[in-house]
Write a protein that holds these residues in place. Structure first.
Motif, PDB file in Angstrom:
ATOM      1  N   ILE A 259       0.885  -1.167   0.000  1.00  0.00           N
ATOM      2  CA  ILE A 259       0.000   0.000   0.000  1.00  0.00           C
ATOM      3  C   ILE A 259       0.919   1.210   0.000  1.00  0.00           C
ATOM      4  O   ILE A 259       1.767   1.352   0.895  1.00  0.00           O
ATOM      5  CB  ILE A 259      -0.913   0.020   1.246  1.00  0.00           C
ATOM      6  CG1 ILE A 259      -1.769  -1.251   1.316  1.00  0.00           C
ATOM      7  CG2 ILE A 259      -1.796   1.270   1.238  1.00  0.00           C
ATOM      8  CD1 ILE A 259      -2.499  -1.416   2.656  1.00  0.00           C
TER       9      ILE A 259
ATOM     10  N   ILE B 188       1.709   5.022   0.540  1.00  0.00           N
ATOM     11  CA  ILE B 188       1.187   6.118   1.361  1.00  0.00           C
ATOM     12  C   ILE B 188       2.084   7.331   1.189  1.00  0.00           C
ATOM     13  O   ILE B 188       3.289   7.257   1.476  1.00  0.00           O
ATOM     14  CB  ILE B 188       1.125   5.677   2.843  1.00  0.00           C
ATOM     15  CG1 ILE B 188       0.128   4.522   2.984  1.00  0.00           C
ATOM     16  CG2 ILE B 188       0.764   6.855   3.747  1.00  0.00           C
ATOM     17  CD1 ILE B 188       0.090   3.902   4.371  1.00  0.00           C
TER      18      ILE B 188
ATOM     19  N   THR C  17       7.074   9.944   9.580  1.00  0.00           N
ATOM     20  CA  THR C  17       6.021   8.962   9.298  1.00  0.00           C
ATOM     21  C   THR C  17       6.494   7.553   9.632  1.00  0.00           C
ATOM     22  O   THR C  17       5.744   6.754  10.207  1.00  0.00           O
ATOM     23  CB  THR C  17       5.571   9.088   7.830  1.00  0.00           C
ATOM     24  OG1 THR C  17       5.279  10.461   7.561  1.00  0.00           O
ATOM     25  CG2 THR C  17       4.325   8.263   7.564  1.00  0.00           C
TER      26      THR C  17
ATOM     27  N   GLU D 127      -1.655  14.234   3.012  1.00  0.00           N
ATOM     28  CA  GLU D 127      -1.130  12.893   3.265  1.00  0.00           C
ATOM     29  C   GLU D 127      -2.250  11.844   3.215  1.00  0.00           C
ATOM     30  O   GLU D 127      -3.374  12.109   3.642  1.00  0.00           O
ATOM     31  CB  GLU D 127      -0.473  12.848   4.642  1.00  0.00           C
ATOM     32  CG  GLU D 127       0.785  13.716   4.743  1.00  0.00           C
ATOM     33  CD  GLU D 127       1.522  13.538   6.055  1.00  0.00           C
ATOM     34  OE1 GLU D 127       2.763  13.485   6.035  1.00  0.00           O
ATOM     35  OE2 GLU D 127       0.845  13.461   7.104  1.00  0.00           O
ATOM     36  N   GLY D 128      -1.904  10.658   2.740  1.00  0.00           N
ATOM     37  CA  GLY D 128      -2.888   9.583   2.707  1.00  0.00           C
ATOM     38  C   GLY D 128      -2.488   8.485   1.737  1.00  0.00           C
ATOM     39  O   GLY D 128      -1.362   8.475   1.219  1.00  0.00           O
ATOM     40  N   VAL D 129      -3.427   7.562   1.486  1.00  0.00           N
ATOM     41  CA  VAL D 129      -3.134   6.429   0.600  1.00  0.00           C
ATOM     42  C   VAL D 129      -3.081   6.928  -0.847  1.00  0.00           C
ATOM     43  O   VAL D 129      -4.065   7.471  -1.364  1.00  0.00           O
ATOM     44  CB  VAL D 129      -4.179   5.304   0.738  1.00  0.00           C
ATOM     45  CG1 VAL D 129      -3.868   4.183  -0.253  1.00  0.00           C
ATOM     46  CG2 VAL D 129      -4.191   4.758   2.162  1.00  0.00           C
TER      47      VAL D 129
ATOM     48  N   ILE E  50      -2.381   1.453  -4.558  1.00  0.00           N
ATOM     49  CA  ILE E  50      -2.245   0.083  -4.068  1.00  0.00           C
ATOM     50  C   ILE E  50      -1.492  -0.714  -5.129  1.00  0.00           C
ATOM     51  O   ILE E  50      -1.479  -0.338  -6.310  1.00  0.00           O
ATOM     52  CB  ILE E  50      -3.606  -0.570  -3.744  1.00  0.00           C
ATOM     53  CG1 ILE E  50      -4.422  -0.849  -5.005  1.00  0.00           C
ATOM     54  CG2 ILE E  50      -4.392   0.300  -2.782  1.00  0.00           C
ATOM     55  CD1 ILE E  50      -5.702  -1.668  -4.734  1.00  0.00           C
TER      56      ILE E  50
END
Lengths: 140, 140
Positions: free
Chosen positions: A8, A10, A18, A80-82, A85
């Motif tokens: 994943i 990010i 992080t 910030e985030g996904v 994938i």
């Protein structure tokens, strides 16, 4: 054939902060670090678990190293985030991408590029994947 | 202890169309379907791989069944895409959440709630997790 969730991805502003969050909060192990000049990112791969195909699943934390990189632009828009994938294939990533393209999904690169830890990768257009930027990974 | 990526939660407008995309494009198996009234969603769990802790990793496709559900509001703001990530614990989810709360991360529910396929779950506040809505899962 896609045989695992490979990682994943990010996006973050500060890679060390992080990584420290993930290690402190969840007890994850020290990651593998590398720079991908072509993608314009520094990254940390945190291994989460082994997978049934003999590989593993990771969190890939990515911080842009150039303001004109795709990830920098994504962060400026989304925070910030996904970011994406990634599925791992047990075959050749070029063949896998060609098979997916044949089903009407746009593949972003004409030929595979270098991914994390010696892998070969390609990406699929998020607009063809119900909003999900999707990567295909072939381990070395 | 968190021992796997349990699932990636992907919000969509049309569950059947999104399941059909994943099956057609990647050859993934027929999913497990269920409705979670409390969360206000219909969902499909597509198993991707076994994990080293004896469980598995899934894609969780989620479609809101109520306009006032959290996922419906998220979709209206963001469009289709990755909504959350979930880690599996080998222990008790309440204990896991308490340990994480003790490190300064806000836990969303006072007590675990029902997740997919008989699991117990809790969520961590995305603002405390570098922008990532994060779920903790205990398998039945």
């Amino acid at each position: 054939m896609l045989t695992r969730i490979d990682h994943i991805g990010i996006a973050c502003h500060d890679l060390e902060a992080t990584v420290a969050f993930y290690k402190r909060t969840y007890g994850f192990d020290e990651p593998h670090y590398e720079v991908n000049e072509e993608q314009g990112v520094r990254e940390a791969m945190l291994k989460i678990n082994d997978t049934g195909d003999g590989a593993a699943s990771y969190l890939q934390l990515i911080e842009p190293i150039r303001e004109d990189s795709a990830v920098a632009k994504w962060l400026a828009k989304n925070g910030e985030g996904v970011h994406h994938i990634a599925f791992g294939t047990d075959g050749d990533v070029a063949d896998e991408a060609a098979g997916i393209a044949g089903k009407g999904v746009r593949v972003l690169y004409e030929a595979p590029r270098n991914g994390s830890m010696g892998s070969l990768i390609n990406f699929l257009h998020p607009k063809d994947c119900h909003g999900v930027l999707t990567e295909i990974v072939q381990k070395p």
